[in-house]
Design a protein around this motif. Structure first.
Motif, PDB file in Angstrom:
ATOM      1  N   TRP A  89     -21.779  11.538 -33.336  1.00 55.27           N
ATOM      2  CA  TRP A  89     -21.930  10.606 -32.218  1.00 55.27           C
ATOM      3  C   TRP A  89     -22.155  11.365 -30.904  1.00 55.27           C
ATOM      4  O   TRP A  89     -22.941  10.958 -30.052  1.00 55.27           O
ATOM      5  N   ALA A  90     -21.458  12.501 -30.767  1.00 56.80           N
ATOM      6  CA  ALA A  90     -21.642  13.303 -29.549  1.00 56.80           C
ATOM      7  C   ALA A  90     -23.074  13.835 -29.470  1.00 56.80           C
ATOM      8  O   ALA A  90     -23.692  13.814 -28.401  1.00 56.80           O
ATOM      9  N   LEU A 119     -17.275  12.195 -35.191  1.00 60.30           N
ATOM     10  CA  LEU A 119     -17.189  12.517 -33.758  1.00 60.30           C
ATOM     11  C   LEU A 119     -18.373  13.359 -33.304  1.00 60.30           C
ATOM     12  O   LEU A 119     -19.000  13.087 -32.282  1.00 60.30           O
ATOM     13  N   THR A 120     -18.652  14.400 -34.087  1.00 57.95           N
ATOM     14  CA  THR A 120     -19.712  15.325 -33.684  1.00 57.95           C
ATOM     15  C   THR A 120     -21.071  14.643 -33.725  1.00 57.95           C
ATOM     16  O   THR A 120     -21.881  14.809 -32.813  1.00 57.95           O
ATOM     17  N   ALA A 156     -25.693  12.454 -30.851  1.00 55.29           N
ATOM     18  CA  ALA A 156     -26.568  11.318 -30.560  1.00 55.29           C
ATOM     19  C   ALA A 156     -26.505  10.930 -29.090  1.00 55.29           C
ATOM     20  O   ALA A 156     -27.518  10.581 -28.479  1.00 55.29           O
ATOM     21  N   ALA A 157     -25.307  11.024 -28.498  1.00 56.06           N
ATOM     22  CA  ALA A 157     -25.170  10.628 -27.096  1.00 56.06           C
ATOM     23  C   ALA A 157     -25.852  11.625 -26.162  1.00 56.06           C
ATOM     24  O   ALA A 157     -26.382  11.252 -25.125  1.00 56.06           O
TER      25      ALA A 157
END
Lengths: 271, 304
Positions: free
Chosen positions: A16-17, A13-14, A19-20
């Protein structure tokens, strides 16, 4: 064992966050990095300079583009909220003869890609003499089927007794709409207004084809004209311009996060 | 006798008038939107469809039958654009959906506060202008001084050419779109996951189902309408991708990122082939329509 399994999930989750959100961070960092230091990449800048912004304001009419974007977004939002809520009210509560036919005809427009519309709209705007004016940027977009759809959905959930009671009191539709429906619909007004404002603020294709002079560009289109060709781009300058466009909407998002979430789920979640 | 029937007709007439009045008010409220939609949406759409069969010039258009379509079909660039758009859609729509489902599934059991933090983090890129995101990513993907190649060099990968090579350009665009574009899907999936009754999961757990079973046999089937909705919306918007292409590649290198929407734009506003552009737009509309219908067919509730 269970602990480490959860750790992996959190890590995904972290990651990906990060990266976003990394592009946003990198945009702001680059905007404040001196041009001469862009070649050596610094993830955490050692000094903050405003050079890029100074160059940008000297090189392009950024203040005019900001003004244009603000004006166009504000007027389109106002027009859309008024016309969409009026139409939504009619479909939801008055239901005049033939309203279903009109409703589906209007809804069908949603299915058709914008690309079919750009050429005829361009010709039409030219013929009207609106090319490269505010009228071209505003008038064709002052109503939206999607906004009307959300308004109608919300208004259908208002109790019918309200209207019957108002009728008995001799209240006409206009008074009923302005005095009772509008105040009750504040939440959905906010959602539609926020979506419209941000959508218009960010829109690109239509302002690109409907304007030609430097003074009439909106912020996104103006920024794109600063790129002289595809391989040679002054990124410090572009990131400064991008930050000017992005930071207001990011602040807007954090202020009205609740409404953004509501707007995304309205119409997509069965209740 | 006469008196009562008189009264009745008067009452009837009164109600008929009220009803008439109400209809008129109804049309009055529809008017502002109808004017805008008829003039600036419906009329241009119909004109766009008909322009497909004309050769446009300022002096007047001439009817050319199917010639615009024939010229389009004979043009290699059209087929390249169609292939590019399709590859791009296949990469980002199912790929994005799988990512969104997995992330939602991890987020769902967390506390409301943590949930809203991640929702905000994933959604944030979507509030930026397409142009802004495209500019930032163009900078990140710069082959010489871009951030991504710099970061990859730490794990001894790259440098990759990203947008500057025909083999990697389209994939780079898809990667960028998947990375930042899941916010709305995640919010929608989470909202619908919340509507799945807890009792379904409980009884499955009693029967010995593991987390994967629960996900595969309860969550996914219950989310079917949501998945369909996201697929349809995703395909429709991915077939119209324009802003990022215009900013990042201009359709190149060697047409490797020319999409249908970009082709329509460039035939209309670089080459001023309005008839040709309209014909291509008509084909795009038909493709989107057929794809949406296929998706609805496969996801019908009553499919046996």
């Amino acid at each position: 064992m269970k602990f480490s399994y959860k750790m992996i999930l959190y890590a995904i989750l972290t990651a990906w966050a990060i990266a976003a959100m990394m592009p946003i961070y990198w945009m702001v960092v680059t905007a404040f990095t001196p041009q001469s230091l862009l070649m050596e990449i610094q993830l955490f800048p050692k000094s903050i300079v405003f050079n890029n912004f100074e160059t940008l304001f000297a090189k392009a009419p950024i203040d005019r583009w900001l003004f244009n974007s603000l004006l166009v977004s504000a007027l389109i939002t106002l027009g859309a909220v008024v016309s969409d809520s009026m139409a939504g009210y009619s479909y939801a509560m008055i239901k005049p003869k033939g309203h279903m036919v009109i409703f589906f005809l209007v809804l069908a427009c949603l299915m058709i890609p914008d690309q079919i519309r750009i050429v005829p709209l361009f010709i039409m705007i030219k013929n009207l003499g609106w090319y490269n004016t505010y009228a071209a940027l505003i008038v064709p977009f002052m109503s939206s089927v999607f906004g009307m759809f959300l308004m109608r959905q919300y208004m259908s959930s208002l109790p019918r007794e309200l209207m019957d009671a108002a009728r008995v009191e001799g209240c006409n539709e206009f008074v009923f709409y302005t005095r009772i429906v509008v105040p009750l619909c504040k939440p959905v007004f906010a959602v539609v207004a926020i979506f419209f404002f941000v959508g218009t603020w960010n829109s690109f294709l239509y302002p690109l084809i409907l304007t030609s002079s430097k003074e009439m560009r909106t912020l996104p289109v103006g920024l794109s004209t600063l790129m002289e060709n595809y391989s040679l781009v002054d990124y410090g300058l572009m990131m400064a311009g991008s930050s000017i466009s992005a930071i207001p909407v990011i602040l807007f998002f954090f202020m009205f996060q609740k409404y953004f979430t509501k707007g995304v789920t309205l119409g997509a979640v069965k209740e | 006798m006469n008196h009562t029937s008189n009264l009745q007709t008067r009452i009837k007439r009164h109600y008929r008038n009220r009803k008439m009045q109400s209809h008129l008010w109804g049309y009055f409220f529809l008017l502002p939107q109808m004017i805008v939609i008829l003039l600036f949406a419906l009329y241009p759409i119909l004109q766009g469809l008909s322009l497909s069969f004309f050769e446009y010039s300022v002096a007047g258009s001439t009817w050319v039958g199917a010639q615009n379509f024939i010229a389009m079909l004979k043009d290699d660039v059209f087929w390249i654009a169609l292939r590019n758009t399709t590859i791009y859609t296949i990469l980002i729509v199912p790929g994005g959906l799988v990512v969104a489902l997995i992330l939602s599934w991890i987020i769902f059991p967390l506390s409301p506060k943590t949930q809203s933090f991640f929702k905000a983090a994933y959604y944030l890129p979507s509030v930026l202008a397409g142009v802004v995101l495209a500019l930032v990513w163009k900078w990140i993907l710069d082959p010489d001084i871009g951030l991504l190649n710099y970061l990859l060099s730490f794990i001894h990968l790259g440098p990759y050419p990203w947008l500057s090579h025909p083999d990697t350009a389209l994939v780079s665009l898809a990667m960028m779109s998947i990375l930042g574009g899941q916010g709305a899907s995640i919010i929608i999936i989470l909202a619908n996951m919340g509507a799945i009754p807890e009792s379904l999961y409980e009884s499955a757990r009693i029967d010995g189902g593991n987390p994967w079973h629960l996900f595969r046999f309860i969550t996914i089937p219950m989310l079917k309408p949501t998945i369909l909705y996201l697929l349809v919306i995703g395909v429709i918007s991915s077939y119209q991708v324009f802003d990022t292409i215009y900013i990042m590649t201009g359709g190149g290198p060697y047409y490797s990122t020319t999409t249908i929407a970009y082709l329509i734009y460039s035939s209309a506003f670089d080459e001023f082939e309005f008839g040709r552009a309209s014909a291509t737009a008509t084909v795009l509309f038909i493709i989107i329509f057929i794809l949406s219908m296929i998706q609805f067919y496969f996801f019908r509730e009553d499919k046996k």
